[in-house]
Design an enzyme around this catalytic site. Structure first.
Site, PDB file in Angstrom:
ATOM      1  N   HIS A 189      68.228  37.859  62.301  1.00 29.66           N
ATOM      2  CA  HIS A 189      67.295  38.564  61.429  1.00 29.66           C
ATOM      3  C   HIS A 189      66.967  37.731  60.183  1.00 29.66           C
ATOM      4  O   HIS A 189      65.809  37.585  59.806  1.00 29.66           O
ATOM      5  CB  HIS A 189      67.926  39.900  61.033  1.00 29.66           C
ATOM      6  CG  HIS A 189      66.999  40.829  60.327  1.00 29.66           C
ATOM      7  ND1 HIS A 189      67.434  41.991  59.729  1.00 29.66           N
ATOM      8  CD2 HIS A 189      65.664  40.790  60.107  1.00 29.66           C
ATOM      9  CE1 HIS A 189      66.413  42.618  59.184  1.00 29.66           C
ATOM     10  NE2 HIS A 189      65.321  41.907  59.400  1.00 29.66           N
ATOM     11  N   GLU A 249      64.848  34.832  61.179  1.00 30.32           N
ATOM     12  CA  GLU A 249      63.472  35.264  61.439  1.00 30.32           C
ATOM     13  C   GLU A 249      62.668  35.317  60.140  1.00 30.32           C
ATOM     14  O   GLU A 249      61.505  34.916  60.078  1.00 30.32           O
ATOM     15  CB  GLU A 249      63.491  36.634  62.115  1.00 30.32           C
ATOM     16  CG  GLU A 249      62.134  37.289  62.289  1.00 30.32           C
ATOM     17  CD  GLU A 249      62.128  38.725  61.808  1.00 30.32           C
ATOM     18  OE1 GLU A 249      61.323  39.047  60.925  1.00 30.32           O
ATOM     19  OE2 GLU A 249      62.946  39.518  62.318  1.00 30.32           O
ATOM     20  N   HIS A 250      63.279  35.823  59.076  1.00 33.09           N
ATOM     21  CA  HIS A 250      62.623  35.837  57.767  1.00 33.09           C
ATOM     22  C   HIS A 250      62.438  34.418  57.227  1.00 33.09           C
ATOM     23  O   HIS A 250      61.398  34.087  56.662  1.00 33.09           O
ATOM     24  CB  HIS A 250      63.474  36.620  56.762  1.00 33.09           C
ATOM     25  CG  HIS A 250      63.348  38.101  56.856  1.00 33.09           C
ATOM     26  ND1 HIS A 250      62.953  38.878  55.808  1.00 33.09           N
ATOM     27  CD2 HIS A 250      63.562  38.963  57.883  1.00 33.09           C
ATOM     28  CE1 HIS A 250      62.937  40.150  56.163  1.00 33.09           C
ATOM     29  NE2 HIS A 250      63.314  40.227  57.432  1.00 33.09           N
ATOM     30  N   GLU A 291      66.397  35.260  51.326  1.00 28.04           N
ATOM     31  CA  GLU A 291      66.119  36.148  52.460  1.00 28.04           C
ATOM     32  C   GLU A 291      67.370  36.806  53.006  1.00 28.04           C
ATOM     33  O   GLU A 291      67.296  37.908  53.545  1.00 28.04           O
ATOM     34  CB  GLU A 291      65.403  35.367  53.563  1.00 28.04           C
ATOM     35  CG  GLU A 291      64.059  34.800  53.152  1.00 28.04           C
ATOM     36  CD  GLU A 291      63.057  35.869  52.761  1.00 28.04           C
ATOM     37  OE1 GLU A 291      63.053  36.953  53.387  1.00 28.04           O
ATOM     38  OE2 GLU A 291      62.285  35.633  51.812  1.00 28.04           O
ATOM     39  N   GLU A 305      67.214  45.417  53.038  1.00 30.34           N
ATOM     40  CA  GLU A 305      66.562  46.074  54.168  1.00 30.34           C
ATOM     41  C   GLU A 305      67.583  46.834  55.006  1.00 30.34           C
ATOM     42  O   GLU A 305      67.387  48.003  55.357  1.00 30.34           O
ATOM     43  CB  GLU A 305      65.845  45.040  55.039  1.00 30.34           C
ATOM     44  CG  GLU A 305      65.221  45.630  56.286  1.00 30.34           C
ATOM     45  CD  GLU A 305      64.746  44.565  57.263  1.00 30.34           C
ATOM     46  OE1 GLU A 305      64.457  44.933  58.421  1.00 30.34           O
ATOM     47  OE2 GLU A 305      64.655  43.388  56.886  1.00 30.34           O
ATOM     48  N   ARG A 331      47.493  67.967  83.291  1.00 32.53           N
ATOM     49  CA  ARG A 331      46.848  67.742  84.585  1.00 32.53           C
ATOM     50  C   ARG A 331      45.368  67.433  84.451  1.00 32.53           C
ATOM     51  O   ARG A 331      44.797  66.694  85.252  1.00 32.53           O
ATOM     52  CB  ARG A 331      47.025  68.974  85.478  1.00 32.53           C
ATOM     53  CG  ARG A 331      48.435  69.138  86.045  1.00 32.53           C
ATOM     54  CD  ARG A 331      48.711  70.555  86.497  1.00 32.53           C
ATOM     55  NE  ARG A 331      47.639  71.090  87.332  1.00 32.53           N
ATOM     56  CZ  ARG A 331      47.368  72.390  87.465  1.00 32.53           C
ATOM     57  NH1 ARG A 331      48.081  73.275  86.805  1.00 32.53           N
ATOM     58  NH2 ARG A 331      46.400  72.777  88.253  1.00 32.53           N
TER      59      ARG A 331
END
EC number: 3.4.24.-
Length: 1080
Positions: free
Chosen positions: A161, A164-165, A239, A261, A704
């Site tokens: 994570h 990724e940042h 980060e 976060e 339906r």
């Protein structure tokens, strides 16, 4: 602000495999700034409770977030990502032959024409590195690129994570602090983000502009392969995490974007349950840890491990690359070869393989605590969830489709038996963590209930198992099976991915198998498995198809984990105390020299964060020119006419033989005291029965015959008017050949449903309260925004009464009242219907091709003739607001949500298109740098509602409170001191046009046309605003500072925060906030 309340009243489809993303991938952007929560317009959307704000800039935008008619998910209690095939034209003829691919270093592995998405798909392999590339070609202008790495973590420090940042914070070719933000500022992207899954990391982009698209591709490729972060500890600290000490005499604290976060994530009970579930089902492989990071473990991550993780996994040998759209397939390979050829083969592909979890020999049981408020009866706030790992290996597509179908039959609509029985049992309030999950290596199924009394936990477990046994023994109703099948087939024909690019949805579908070295083509080909499933049901009956699945994968499956979540009012404070104790020990172990050095390092990081990139560095990021931007807005071909005296809007668009329609009624005659009942009234229309049909039969009939019907209120300020726009909208869709059925069912819902089922209504109240409480914990920025809007304008007050904190308080009171005065409530619901249901003031909006619209008119006329002529009540004047004050809402949380807002029209500001450019620039520079980068919040943004004049600031998962408010108050000085060059100004303008001209599907275009009509937004005015955007100058920025100053001086602040942080703020600034405790 335009607001639309979904009211949990949609009956519609989800996706082919009905995936429930109970643990969603973490994304680079927060919901306050992310394209993942951006509507079809590219505008950020604030969600609160049943509210989804949709169209604040209709002067500008083609599109809006689809509201209720966009799928609610199977049971409304968990999120889903619809993944559907795309209906496009056949692939371009220019495709690399084997010789051409060989010259670029690739070999063709396989090639297929995928009829389901009318695309030519070729799988290439880069010979030198083994990198695999899926090249999908068709005539879809919304081009998509994605690169995905398998990134299985070994612990919960959050390495995937944080990485990724971090890779998006500068690279070899783009050596500024955050090229990603430069793309946000000045790109026409239709998607720009990154995701961390439990075992992989995805970096997708999309754009309809070819030049822009390849700019995005190049920045992303350079970012993942050559990031600066592996050589820059400051990025890791920013980060991920770092110790912060401003002065040696102060306390040390943790800071970091991902750290805060995940603190927010671990404050939400539903999220905690999802993580406990995954780790309990798979304790022996990578799913036994949290790839997003546990706040207790994140500070254990070292920079060396961080760098090693990138070296090990971010290599072409471990990558899967996806291209999709109408661009040149040869050019795709040419771009890739420039990067891939720089690498040799690596063992990363083997070392990253995810090992399957071995199946248990007997069931297990786990009890966990979650942070709860002190109010209410804690004994009634337990959660219980039963979870199964279905197989020790991935399933074939045929079985996967059948299980998805089974999932929908059991849970997919309010009438589905497992869902219905659990909610009608009285043992709990709402489903939680429920549904099929097939995005990971091994599929899972879960069913959970929240709001359970401690003495009912065992009863819930028994009821789940007994109901599953009964379904296996007796099978499903024929009408239910037909409704589910129609839902699936309609979904596949519609190909509606909402605001997400279709190519991205296909990519995520393909990668769910491809990432495990399986066939990437197979997930895209549903026709044969669906045909086979239908044939088996027709030949053998549904019981012979689904009962064995229930038996094998659930009832006789020993790999079952039952999780009980118990409320703990002390958990949040204990965790804070534990963190404080750890930091005190860290400080105690330091010498004076150590503390001085830490304070110096803290200041060094802050200075680096706040120092802008030099202009030369910024020019490295490729961008478009203003000459690339169309001078005129995009128009929707709308014809305004009437049928039987009622206004009808016809939007002539190709919709693949689907009719989309909205019927709009005026709320102006609904009494004030009935306003808060409207969301529950809307839900009741679709989830109660008629004289002739039970609600189950009505739900099945809708399933339906149609693609879904929804009912919801919509409110908005109107530019230049004091009175708000307040409507009730009935929205539906069907195949054109079923238009008569659609309008008949709309009439049935509006006029024949009876408000007589007291117990069902009580369920609605409990479910709504549970959803509101979850949103208050997880989307506090939306609650704060709603409170501020309610103080500043009438439409905001109306919306907050139906979807904010006031609505939650109303629900608490209503729960008692249902038992005491059901007759009065039932009478009030009927009065609401009489108050608005009328031909007078009604508007019908239809979207389809011209011939279909003409053929549908006779059914519209019949529908309108059945409506009453006039409403029963008199027009009501709406003029209420919440009192102006700074307000703090207390919730059990480890992070805060901080807002400030003011009405700049009241201070004399006159609307100009430049305000949109300036607002976006403030979010992407000043607030990004100070609130997120320096402050450590997961997100910070501002928003200008041009309809009401409200300018608002919001932060998301924020460790600060007063500090963030001070940043907001400094915005005017920031604008006055701004010295932007021509390139920066051009980027800001282009980025704003990207929001304005964002890609839309036909239903969204038609809905946007309706909203513009309701809010008196003309094409002429849109042209004026566009010209003002394109001519924005530095002078406009300076002049806007005065308007922003009025927010600082006269605005209101609302924070959703912990008791500790609110108390500290009120000590620092004597009684700054009036405190309001949320009952959770």
């Amino acid at each position: 602000m335009l607001r639309s309340l979904t009211c949990s009243s949609t009956i519609t489809s989800t996706s082919l495999f009905f995936r429930s993303f109970r643990q969603l991938p973490r994304s680079y952007l927060s919901p306050s700034s992310s394209t993942t929560v951006v509507g079809a317009s590219g505008r950020n959307i604030r969600r609160l409770s049943t509210l989804e704000a949709a169209g604040r800039r209709l002067f500008l935008r083609r599109g809006l977030k689809l509201l209720s008619a966009a799928s609610r998910g199977l049971n409304g209690q968990f999120s889903r990502l619809s993944i559907r095939a795309v209906a496009t034209q056949s692939a371009p003829s220019s495709y690399p032959g084997q010789d051409e691919a060989e010259k670029l270093g690739f070999e063709k592995v396989s090639e297929e024409f995928i009829s389901e998405c009318k695309s030519k798909a070729v799988l290439f392999k880069h010979k030198k590195t083994g990198c695999e590339v899926m090249s999908v070609s068709n005539d879809d202008e919304n081009k998509v690129f994605g690169i995905v790495f398998r990134t299985p973590p070994k612990d919960s420090t959050g390495i995937p994570h944080i990485l990724e940042h971090s890779v998006l914070c500068g690279s070899r070719k783009y050596p500024m602090k955050e090229p990603f933000v430069e793309l946000l500022k000045g790109s026409l992207h239709t998607f720009l983000n990154a995701f961390t899954y439990p075992d992989r990391t995805c970096y997708p982009v999309a754009s309809t502009n070819k030049k822009d698209f390849y700019n995005l591709v190049d920045v992303y490729l350079d970012a993942v392969f050559f990031p600066k972060c592996v050589d820059d500890v400051h990025t890791f600290q920013q980060e991920g995490w770092h110790y912060e000490l401003n002065d040696p005499s102060e306390d040390i604290s943790y800071k970091g974007v991902v750290f805060n976060e995940m603190k927010g994530v671990y404050s939400q009970p539903d999220n905690i349950l999802g993580r406990v579930t995954q780790q309990a089902l798979c304790p022996e492989n990578t799913y036994g840890v949290d790839s997003g990071g546990d706040p207790k473990d994140i500070p254990k991550l070292t920079f060396e491990k961080f760098k090693e993780f990138h070296r090990q996994y971010y290599h072409p040998s471990n990558a899967r690359i996806w291209f999709y759209g109408d661009d040149d397939p040869v050019h795709r390979l040419r771009v890739l070869s420039e990067y891939l050829d720089m690498f040799d083969a690596s063992p990363a592909r083997d070392s990253s393989k995810v090992e399957p979890q071995k199946l248990f020999s007997r069931p297990r049981r786990i009890v966990e605590k979650y942070p709860a408020g002190e109010d209410g009866d804690l004994k009634k706030k337990h959660m219980v969830c039963l979870n199964w790992l279905l197989s020790d290996k991935p399933l074939d597509l045929q079985t996967q489709l059948a299980l998805g179908f089974l999932d929908h039959l059991m849970l997919g609509t309010p009438a589905s038996p497992l869902r219905k029985i659990l909610l009608e049992s009285g043992l709990g309030e709402a489903l939680v963590n429920s549904g099929m999950e097939d995005e990971l290596l091994q599929p899972q199924f879960s069913i959970g209930l929240k709001g359970v009394s401690d003495d009912n936990v065992q009863k819930v477990e028994e009821l789940v198992m007994n109901t599953l046994r009964k379904l296996a023994d007796e099978g499903f109703d024929t009408d239910a099976v037909e409704a589910s099948m129609n839902t699936i087939e309609f979904s596949l024909r519609e190909n509606n991915t909402g605001s997400s690019p279709r190519g991205l949805s296909l990519m995520l579908q393909s990668i769910a198998k491809w990432i495990y070295d399986m066939d990437p083509f197979e997930p895209l080909k549903y026709e044969e498995p669906l045909k086979s499933l239908k044939a088996r049901i027709a030949e053998k009956g549904s019981k012979s198809v689904f009962s064995p699945l229930i038996e094998e994968y659930i009832l006789n499956n020993p790999h079952c984990v039952t999780i009980e979540m118990q409320p703990d009012p002390e958990k949040a404070s204990l965790e804070e105390a534990e963190e404080k104790s750890i930091l005190e020990k860290v400080k105690a172990s330091m010498t004076e020299e150590d503390l001085t050095e830490l304070a110096r390092a803290t200041e060094e990081l802050r200075l680096k964060q706040e120092t802008p990139d030099p202009p030369d560095a910024l020019k490295c990021v490729p961008s478009l020119n203003l000459s690339d931007i169309p001078k005129e807005p995009i128009y929707v071909p709308t014809e305004v006419g009437d049928i039987n005296g009622v206004k009808v809007l016809r939007n002539d668009l190709f919709t693949n033989n689907i009719l989309y329609t909205e019927v709009v009624f005026d709320m102006g005659s609904v009494k004030h005291e009935l306003l808060q009942l409207i969301p529950l009234f809307c839900q009741s229309l679709l989830e109660m029965g008629t004289q002739d049909l039970t609600f189950v039969q009505l739900n099945q009939l809708i399933g339906r015959k149609t693609g879904g019907i929804s009912v919801y209120p919509l409110t908005s300020s109107v530019y230049g008017r004091d009175d708000p726009c307040s409507k009730i909208i009935v929205r539906g869709k069907s195949m054109v050949g079923r238009a008569e059925d659609l309008f008949n069912l709309m009439n049935c819902v509006l006029q024949e449903v009876r408000f007589t089922d007291q117990q069902r209504f009580k369920q609605f109240v409990s479910q709504s309260r549970a959803r509101m409480e979850n949103r208050l914990r997880g989307s506090g920025q939306g609650i704060a925004a709603a409170r501020m809007d309610a103080m500043l304008n009438v439409a905001g007050w109306m919306s907050e009464q139906m979807g904010g904190l006031s609505y939650l308080e109303f629900l608490h009171t209503l729960e008692q009242k249902v038992d005491q005065d059901w007759e009065g409530i039932s009478s009030s619901l009927e009065e609401i219907r009489r108050s608005f249901l009328s031909r007078n003031g009604c508007i019908v909006n239809m979207t389809a091709d011209g011939k279909s619209l003409t053929n549908t008119e006779k059914y519209v006329g019949k529908f309108l003739d059945l409506l009453p002529e006039n409403p029963s009540g008199e027009l009501v004047t709406w003029d209420a607001r919440l009192p102006l004050r700074n307000e703090a809402i207390v919730i059990p949380t480890q992070v805060n949500y901080v807002g400030k807002a003011g009405n700049i029209y009241s201070s004399g500001y006159k609307l100009d298109g430049s305000s949109y450019v300036i607002s976006k620039h403030i979010s992407n520079t000043w607030l990004w740098d100070r609130v997120r980068v320096s402050g450590g919040a997961y997100g910070g943004s501002c928003d200008f509602d041009s309809h009401s004049g409200v300018f608002s600031f919001l932060s998301y998962r924020d460790p600060n409170l007063l500090k963030t408010l001070d940043i907001y108050d400094g915005t005017g000085d920031f604008l006055r001191g701004l010295d932007v060059d021509e390139d920066t100004l051009t980027k800001a303008i282009i980025g704003t046009i990207g929001d304005v001209d964002s890609y839309q599907l036909p239903d969204a275009k038609g809905y946007t046309s309706l909203l513009r009509h309701l809010l008196n937004v003309t094409d002429e005015e849109r042209q004026i605003r566009r010209e003002e955007i394109l001519s924005t100058s530095l002078k406009d920025f300076k002049e806007f500072a005065e308007a922003i100053d009025s927010v600082s001086d006269k605005g209101v602040a609302v924070a959703v925060a912990s008791q500790e942080d609110i108390d500290a703020a009120n000590r620092e600034r004597s009684n700054f906030f009036e405190v309001k405790k949320a009952a959770l």
